[in-house]
Design a protein around this motif. Structure first.
Motif, mmCIF file in Angstrom:
data_model
loop_
_atom_site.group_PDB
_atom_site.id
_atom_site.type_symbol
_atom_site.label_atom_id
_atom_site.label_comp_id
_atom_site.label_asym_id
_atom_site.label_seq_id
_atom_site.Cartn_x
_atom_site.Cartn_y
_atom_site.Cartn_z
ATOM 1 N N ASP A 156 37.338 31.666 38.380
ATOM 2 C CA ASP A 156 36.985 32.593 37.310
ATOM 3 C C ASP A 156 37.527 33.966 37.692
ATOM 4 O O ASP A 156 37.074 34.580 38.658
ATOM 5 C CB ASP A 156 35.466 32.625 37.137
ATOM 6 N N CYS A 191 35.119 37.678 37.080
ATOM 7 C CA CYS A 191 33.901 36.872 36.875
ATOM 8 C C CYS A 191 32.653 37.672 36.565
ATOM 9 O O CYS A 191 31.642 37.105 36.163
ATOM 10 C CB CYS A 191 33.657 35.988 38.091
ATOM 11 N N ASN A 212 29.540 32.343 34.127
ATOM 12 C CA ASN A 212 30.364 31.145 33.939
ATOM 13 C C ASN A 212 30.612 30.400 35.242
ATOM 14 O O ASN A 212 30.734 29.175 35.241
ATOM 15 C CB ASN A 212 31.682 31.525 33.255
ATOM 16 N N CYS A 213 30.652 31.124 36.349
ATOM 17 C CA CYS A 213 30.769 30.466 37.658
ATOM 18 C C CYS A 213 29.564 29.561 37.900
ATOM 19 O O CYS A 213 29.702 28.413 38.331
ATOM 20 C CB CYS A 213 30.849 31.511 38.781
ATOM 21 N N GLY A 216 34.866 32.841 42.250
ATOM 22 C CA GLY A 216 34.940 33.923 41.280
ATOM 23 C C GLY A 216 35.484 35.177 41.926
ATOM 24 O O GLY A 216 35.162 35.466 43.081
ATOM 25 N N LEU A 258 39.738 30.375 34.470
ATOM 26 C CA LEU A 258 39.061 30.990 33.338
ATOM 27 C C LEU A 258 39.200 32.493 33.438
ATOM 28 O O LEU A 258 39.060 33.073 34.515
ATOM 29 C CB LEU A 258 37.568 30.615 33.349
#
Length: 197
Positions: free
Chosen positions: A48, A51, A56-57, A69, A114
């Motif tokens: 990520d 992050c 989301n991590c 991240g 991401l």
């Protein structure tokens, strides 16, 4: 990045005041579809970029992914570490510059990358360095989910990217498989794929 840099000060103040509008605490449906949807990816290694506080991590780690991240804001990463510990999620967080990923002890290659709004705020030379670093850390066939604003002025400076710019910056290492604009067309989700070989 210098503490006198306006970008640094903007993010520092947002996290200091606990008023970061991008920090919703909810993973976006585009990521959920990749992790849990009908055509979900098998768990692997995820990265990520930008992050923040780790929402989301943590989500990916809770679904069996080995997650790292990266963010340049220490305050955000401190919060991310606390949130991950409270959730019982194993995540590796790194303080660093996303335009200099090769200087970080990241253990790739990654199967999923991401970026939820980091890339679009970088200057052009930073975007190119970011794309090169992401390519170096990606496994052939890896999926890269990128959320970015389309071009606009924000706080007196130009930011954002067009689909053509995204495709050009990430080529030839990545191909763009899908561009999905938001309802207002001021932002888009890109699904990129790391080229084989």
């Amino acid at each position: 990045m210098s503490v006198l840099n306006p970008r640094f000060l903007f993010f520092w103040l947002a996290y200091f005041r606990n008023k970061a509008p991008w920090d919703t605490g909810i993973s976006p449906p585009e990521l959920v579809a990749v992790i849990e949807g009908e055509h979900k990816l098998p768990p692997g290694k995820a990265l990520d970029l930008g992050c923040g506080t780790g929402t989301n991590c943590i989500y990916m780690a809770q679904h069996g992914w080995d997650v790292s991240g990266v963010d340049f804001m220490a305050r955000a990463l401190e919060r991310a570490s606390r949130k991950a510990a409270a959730a019982g999620a194993q995540v590796k967080f790194y303080k660093g510059d996303v335009t200099r990923l090769g200087t970080l002890p990241l253990r790739g290659p990654f199967d999923l990358l991401l970026d939820l709004g980091c890339f679009h705020g970088l200057p052009p030379q930073g975007q190119a360095a970011y794309a090169q670093g992401a390519a170096a850390l990606s496994r052939p066939g890896a999926v890269f989910l990128l959320y970015a604003f389309t071009p606009r002025m924000q706080k007196g400076r130009q930011m954002g990217v067009t689909p053509e710019q995204v495709k050009a910056i990430f080529a030839p290492a990545f191909t763009c498989e899908q561009v999905e604009f938001g309802k207002d067309e001021i932002s888009a989700w890109y699904t990129l794929r790391r080229v084989e070989g």
